[in-house]
Design an enzyme around this catalytic site. Structure first.
Site, short mmCIF file in Angstrom:
data_model
loop_
_atom_site.label_atom_id
_atom_site.label_comp_id
_atom_site.label_asym_id
_atom_site.label_seq_id
_atom_site.Cartn_x
_atom_site.Cartn_y
_atom_site.Cartn_z
CB CYS A 49 4.60 -6.49 16.24
SG CYS A 49 3.43 -5.20 16.58
CB CYS A 91 2.07 -8.49 18.75
SG CYS A 91 1.07 -8.02 17.31
CG HIS A 126 -0.89 -4.90 14.52
ND1 HIS A 126 0.42 -4.97 14.94
CD2 HIS A 126 -0.85 -4.67 13.19
CE1 HIS A 126 1.22 -4.82 13.89
NE2 HIS A 126 0.47 -4.63 12.83
CG HIS A 180 -0.39 -0.09 2.53
ND1 HIS A 180 0.36 0.93 3.06
CD2 HIS A 180 -0.42 -1.05 3.48
CE1 HIS A 180 0.75 0.61 4.27
NE2 HIS A 180 0.30 -0.61 4.55
CE LYS A 210 1.86 1.50 10.09
NZ LYS A 210 2.27 0.21 10.59
CB CYS A 240 -0.81 -5.52 19.66
SG CYS A 240 0.32 -4.57 18.64
CE LYS A 297 -4.94 -5.81 2.07
NZ LYS A 297 -5.46 -5.20 0.87
CG HIS A 299 4.22 -1.32 2.20
ND1 HIS A 299 3.03 -1.90 1.91
CD2 HIS A 299 4.52 -1.69 3.47
CE1 HIS A 299 2.61 -2.62 2.95
NE2 HIS A 299 3.51 -2.50 3.92
N1 MSP Z 1 9.13 -6.84 7.72
C1 MSP Z 1 9.25 -5.79 8.64
C2 MSP Z 1 10.50 -4.98 8.42
C3 MSP Z 1 11.77 -5.77 8.45
S1 MSP Z 1 13.16 -4.77 8.07
C4 MSP Z 1 14.46 -5.71 8.42
C5 MSP Z 1 8.05 -4.86 8.52
N2 MSP Z 1 7.39 -4.93 7.36
S2 MSP Z 1 6.08 -4.07 6.98
O1 MSP Z 1 5.59 -4.61 5.75
O2 MSP Z 1 5.18 -4.00 8.07
O3 MSP Z 1 6.62 -2.66 6.61
C6 MSP Z 1 6.92 -1.73 7.59
C7 MSP Z 1 7.40 -0.46 6.95
O4 MSP Z 1 6.52 -0.01 5.92
C8 MSP Z 1 7.41 0.67 7.95
O5 MSP Z 1 8.57 0.69 8.73
C9 MSP Z 1 7.36 1.85 7.05
O6 MSP Z 1 8.62 2.06 6.52
C10 MSP Z 1 6.40 1.38 5.96
N3 MSP Z 1 5.03 1.73 6.28
C11 MSP Z 1 3.98 0.88 6.45
N4 MSP Z 1 2.86 1.61 6.68
C12 MSP Z 1 3.15 2.91 6.70
C13 MSP Z 1 2.43 4.10 6.87
N5 MSP Z 1 1.14 4.12 7.06
N6 MSP Z 1 3.10 5.26 6.80
C14 MSP Z 1 4.44 5.30 6.56
N7 MSP Z 1 5.14 4.21 6.40
C15 MSP Z 1 4.55 2.99 6.47
O7 MSP Z 1 7.79 -4.13 9.43
#
Ligand code: MSP
Length: 509
Positions: free
Chosen positions: A128, A125, A146, A17, A300, A143, A303, A20
């Site tokens: 997380c 969690c 979440h 989304h 935030k 959590c 998904k 990311h």
């Molecule tokens: N897989 C772990 C990260 C491992 S790194 C060694 C993870 N993945 S995640 O798919 O949840 O992605 C997290 C990252 O996506 C966040 O740290 C951020 O960089 C980005 N974001 C996800 N949602 C976001 C927002 N709503 N706003 C900004 N960034 C966001 O955690």
């Protein structure tokens, strides 16, 4: 000079989304900018494919974890060209080459005496993938991120002696005040360390979807250790027959969201110390993109919370450059900020179509009309170049800000220059100058300075809006993209009129 920038690797239990995309675009802007500075750049992104949630979702869908990972990793891969991301490699943690390298590093951590077997009991969690400490549990053992009930876990795990890295981490933070930026996140991480570090689980026995622990194959590594190591392992196999580790490790910048600060700012440096590996230079922590939910509450985008803005839809309507611009213009990198379709439209119209697009169209049209499409010869006009916010200092200021990963502030400085160029047009009124033969030299000067100003701004904004700036620079007859030999051009280049860089949107119902 080598510049190595990374994004977090994204979980494959859900589709990508805009959140990311935001992180990935931020890292891309830095990568592109450093390439323009003539540095040797390596830019890594990828997917985090192990862990419980992947297993659970796969089970629900009646497919294997690997099948789920393959399908969703492809979605993250497909997103990259659509948001114009110039990554040098895409790592998937299910890659056997990653797994082998993880085992090698973790064996060293084991042999260095930093692991032991123990009983874990506490709250976990699954979303997380985090064993929560006392301070991280919300009401009713839920959590706080979440908003789901935490699982009570009791299992025999291998533990990592995080506690023994408390002092080394304090020393690190003392010696390197810019290790984590912005300062508020540095303070948060340091407070966590100062609060006392407990040892953490390094392995899980109940799960099989992961990287096997080499000294105890009944266990797989706890997904965060496997995931964090991607930044290091990727360099060893990203290029066939060429191990890039020497050239690019340690990383210059890890870019990540504030949700995963603890893992990166506490666990990661401790793990690297335990493995005798050099620490990354800097970690850049950004805030959340927030959306209003159905009750008008800002949350935030995620998904699992179901309030997602689909980047594909946004790009469809506004183009990738507009999305890239908007994200970093609307939300100051490092802070949380709200985004909305209405906000997109306003910025698109007023800043992209009017400020920037019009300036480009007008300039190209006037050079075409008044000087047969050739930029006249003239000198730099002090009225544009002088002063702290003048075009003369622009490159230096943008470079200094981007060295600090101040992506939004550097964009703001460029935008101030765009506005200054627009004011210049209004003040000099080239259309009036064109009516007087005696003022031909003045008109030459104005047209030359506008073309030159646009060239400078286009080069600096190319990292943010690669497609549009390429079109603009081509139209201006500017062959280079480097920021190294930036100096001023003399006139003589032939320009070309082009359709609007950011066409006005048709009204939607
Ligand atoms: N897989 C772990 C990260 C491992 S790194 C060694 C993870 N993945 S995640 O798919 O949840 O992605 C997290 C990252 O996506 C966040 O740290 C951020 O960089 C980005 N974001 C996800 N949602 C976001 C927002 N709503 N706003 C900004 N960034 C966001 O955690």
């Amino acid at each position: 000079m080598a510049f190595y920038v990374t994004t977090p690797i994204y979980y494959v239990n859900a589709a990508p989304h805009l959140g990311h995309a935001y992180t990935t675009i931020g890292a891309d802007i830095l990568a592109r900018h450093h390439r323009q500075r003539g540095e040797e750049v390596f830019f890594l992104t990828g997917t985090d494919e192990h862990g419980e949630p992947v297993v659970q979702v796969a089970e629900r869908e009646g497919i294997t974890p690997k099948e789920l990972a393959d399908r969703n990793a492809q979605r993250f891969l497909d997103l990259l060209p659509r948001i114009n991301v110039s990554n040098d490699f895409f790592i998937r943690t299910s890659d056997p080459r990653h797994k082998a390298r993880v085992q090698e590093v973790m064996q060293r951590v084991h042999d260095n005496g930093h692991v032991y077997k123990g009983l874990y009991e506490g709250w976990y969690c699954p979303k997380c993938a985090d064993f929560k400490t006392e301070g991280e549990i919300a009401e009713g053992n839920t959590c706080p991120i979440h908003r789901i009930p935490l699982d009570r876990e009791r299992e025999e795990n291998w533990f990592f002696r995080l506690s023994s890295f408390e002092q080394p981490l304090k020393d690190l933070y003392g010696q390197r005040p810019d290790f984590v930026a912005p300062r508020s996140r540095y303070n948060e991480a340091l407070a966590f360390i100062n609060g006392g570090l407990q040892d953490v689980s390094l392995s899980r026995a109940k799960i099989t979807w992961g990287v096997e622990v080499p000294w105890d194959p009944e266990h797989v590594f706890y997904v965060w250790f496997d995931a964090l190591l991607n930044y290091y392992t990727a360099l060893s196999f990203a290029r066939d027959g060429d191990d890039l580790t020497e050239r690019f490790w340690p990383a210059s910048f890890h870019v990540l969201g504030k949700d995963i600060l603890k893992f990166h700012a506490v666990f990661w440096p401790a793990l690297l110390l335990a493995a005798d590996l050099p620490l990354p230079e800097r970690e850049l922590i950004h805030g959340y993109l927030l959306m209003r939910d159905s009750e008008g509450v800002e949350t935030k985008m995620s998904k699992s919370l179901g309030n997602v803005l689909d980047p594909f839809e946004v790009i469809e309507r506004y183009g990738a450059d507009a999305l890239r611009f908007y994200c970093f213009r609307e939300v100051s990198f490092g802070q949380d900020g709200s985004i909305s379709p209405g906000g997109f439209e306003t910025r698109y119209e007023s800043e992209l179509a009017n400020d920037f697009g019009n300036l480009a169209s007008r300039t190209l049209a006037m050079v075409d009309r008044y000087r047969d499409g050739v930029i006249p010869e003239a000198g730099i006009d002090e009225a544009l170049s002088a002063g702290e916010d003048g075009l003369g200092e622009l490159r230096q200021r943008v470079c200094e800000l981007l060295d600090q990963a101040e992506i939004s502030r550097a964009l703001e400085v460029c935008w101030a220059a765009v506005r200054r160029l627009n004011r210049y047009v209004e003040e000099r009124r080239p259309w009036d100058l064109a009516k007087e033969e005696a003022r031909a030299a003045d008109l030459d000067s104005v047209l030359y300075n506008l073309a030159e100003g646009l060239r400078v701004v286009g080069l600096l904004l190319a990292a943010y809006m690669p497609e549009s700036c390429t079109r603009l620079l081509d139209a201006l007859g500017e062959p280079g993209r480097e920021l190294t030999d930036f100096g001023s051009r003399s006139g003589g280049a032939r320009v070309e009129r082009i359709p609007p860089l950011f066409p006005k949107l048709e009204a939607t119902g």
